[in-house]
Design a protein around this motif. Structure first.
Motif, short mmCIF file in Angstrom:
data_model
loop_
_atom_site.label_atom_id
_atom_site.label_comp_id
_atom_site.label_asym_id
_atom_site.label_seq_id
_atom_site.Cartn_x
_atom_site.Cartn_y
_atom_site.Cartn_z
N LEU A 178 0.85 -1.18 0.00
CA LEU A 178 0.00 0.00 0.00
C LEU A 178 0.89 1.24 0.00
CD1 LEU A 178 -3.05 0.72 0.23
CD2 LEU A 178 -2.66 1.02 2.67
N ILE A 179 0.59 2.16 -0.90
CA ILE A 179 1.34 3.41 -0.98
C ILE A 179 0.42 4.53 -0.52
CG2 ILE A 179 2.54 5.02 -2.51
CD1 ILE A 179 3.05 2.56 -4.38
N SER A 180 0.89 5.32 0.43
CA SER A 180 0.11 6.45 0.94
C SER A 180 0.25 7.62 -0.01
CB SER A 180 0.62 6.82 2.34
OG SER A 180 -0.14 7.87 2.86
N LYS A 181 -0.90 8.19 -0.42
CA LYS A 181 -0.90 9.33 -1.35
C LYS A 181 -1.16 10.64 -0.61
CE LYS A 181 -0.17 7.29 -5.26
NZ LYS A 181 1.02 7.57 -6.00
N ASP A 182 -2.23 10.72 0.10
CA ASP A 182 -2.65 11.88 0.87
C ASP A 182 -3.35 11.36 2.12
OD1 ASP A 182 -1.92 14.23 -0.54
OD2 ASP A 182 -3.54 13.93 -1.97
N ASP A 183 -3.92 12.28 2.90
CA ASP A 183 -4.72 11.87 4.05
C ASP A 183 -5.81 10.90 3.60
OD1 ASP A 183 -3.62 12.89 6.29
OD2 ASP A 183 -5.10 14.48 6.58
N ASN A 184 -5.75 9.69 4.08
CA ASN A 184 -6.76 8.66 3.82
C ASN A 184 -6.91 8.28 2.35
OD1 ASN A 184 -7.23 8.60 6.57
ND2 ASN A 184 -8.82 10.13 6.46
N ARG A 189 -12.57 6.43 4.93
CA ARG A 189 -12.96 7.35 6.00
C ARG A 189 -13.07 6.49 7.25
NH1 ARG A 189 -18.01 9.89 4.56
NH2 ARG A 189 -19.05 8.18 5.59
N PRO A 190 -12.10 6.65 8.17
CA PRO A 190 -12.15 5.85 9.40
C PRO A 190 -13.32 6.28 10.28
CG PRO A 190 -10.05 7.02 9.18
CD PRO A 190 -10.95 7.52 8.12
N LYS A 191 -13.82 5.36 11.08
CA LYS A 191 -14.84 5.71 12.07
C LYS A 191 -14.21 6.65 13.07
CE LYS A 191 -17.84 1.80 11.61
NZ LYS A 191 -18.54 0.69 12.22
N SER A 192 -15.02 7.42 13.77
CA SER A 192 -14.49 8.40 14.72
C SER A 192 -13.63 7.75 15.80
CB SER A 192 -15.63 9.20 15.35
OG SER A 192 -16.52 8.34 16.01
N SER A 193 -13.92 6.49 16.11
CA SER A 193 -13.11 5.79 17.11
C SER A 193 -11.74 5.44 16.56
CB SER A 193 -13.82 4.51 17.55
OG SER A 193 -13.89 3.59 16.47
N GLY A 194 -11.62 5.41 15.22
CA GLY A 194 -10.35 5.08 14.59
C GLY A 194 -10.05 3.60 14.55
N SER A 195 -10.94 2.79 15.08
CA SER A 195 -10.66 1.36 15.17
C SER A 195 -11.13 0.57 13.95
CB SER A 195 -11.33 0.79 16.42
OG SER A 195 -12.72 0.98 16.33
N SER A 196 -11.93 1.18 13.09
CA SER A 196 -12.39 0.49 11.89
C SER A 196 -12.73 1.51 10.81
CB SER A 196 -13.59 -0.40 12.20
OG SER A 196 -14.66 0.38 12.68
N ILE A 197 -13.15 1.01 9.67
CA ILE A 197 -13.41 1.86 8.51
C ILE A 197 -14.90 2.15 8.40
CG2 ILE A 197 -13.29 1.96 5.99
CD1 ILE A 197 -10.75 0.19 6.24
#
Length: 135
Positions: A71-77, A93-101
């Motif tokens: 996986l190559i990171s391009k920008d935020d998310n 877009r991660p969930k607000s908890s950051g634990s899943s998508i």
């Protein structure tokens, strides 16, 4: 007299550790978005971190594009998933908890060796909107 001082120091250290311990347990770090998506791409099992539709599309992309490499990171998310036979832009877009998508979207794949006719049927309609994959 020195023994008493050592006991005080030991007691203070013990109390400090006991007070800090709950903070360490509750303050667990959430995985970064790139870790979440990398796990999803490496997994062969269905995940509860994304919709069933996204899971089905991702499984179809993996069948069509081959083995996931990196996986190559391009920008935020925003990321580029590299497979044996091409690359796939992915935005999460991660969930607000950051634990899943919370949401996962795919861009048009970049490949020179694959055609629309070889794509799984559930991808063909979406791919027909991409340049280079007209039916």
């Amino acid at each position: 007299m020195q023994i008493t001082n050592y006991r005080r120091v030991a007691m203070l250290c013990s109390v400090s550790l006991l007070l800090a311990l709950p903070l360490g347990i509750n303050a667990q770090a959430q995985p970064a978005p790139e870790i979440l998506i990398d796990r999803m791409l490496r997994s062969d099992s269905q995940s509860t971190s994304s919709s069933d539709r996204n899971q089905a599309l991702l499984a179809s992309f993996k069948v069509w594009m081959g083995t996931y490499q990196r996986l190559i990171s391009k920008d935020d998310n925003k990321f580029m998933a590299v497979f044996d036979r091409g690359s796939l832009p992915i935005e999460i877009r991660p969930k607000s908890s950051g634990s899943s998508i919370d949401n996962l979207s795919f861009g048009c794949p970049i490949t020179r060796s694959l055609s629309l006719s070889t794509a799984p049927s559930n991808l063909q309609k979406a791919l027909s909107k991409c340049a280079g994959f007209k039916s």
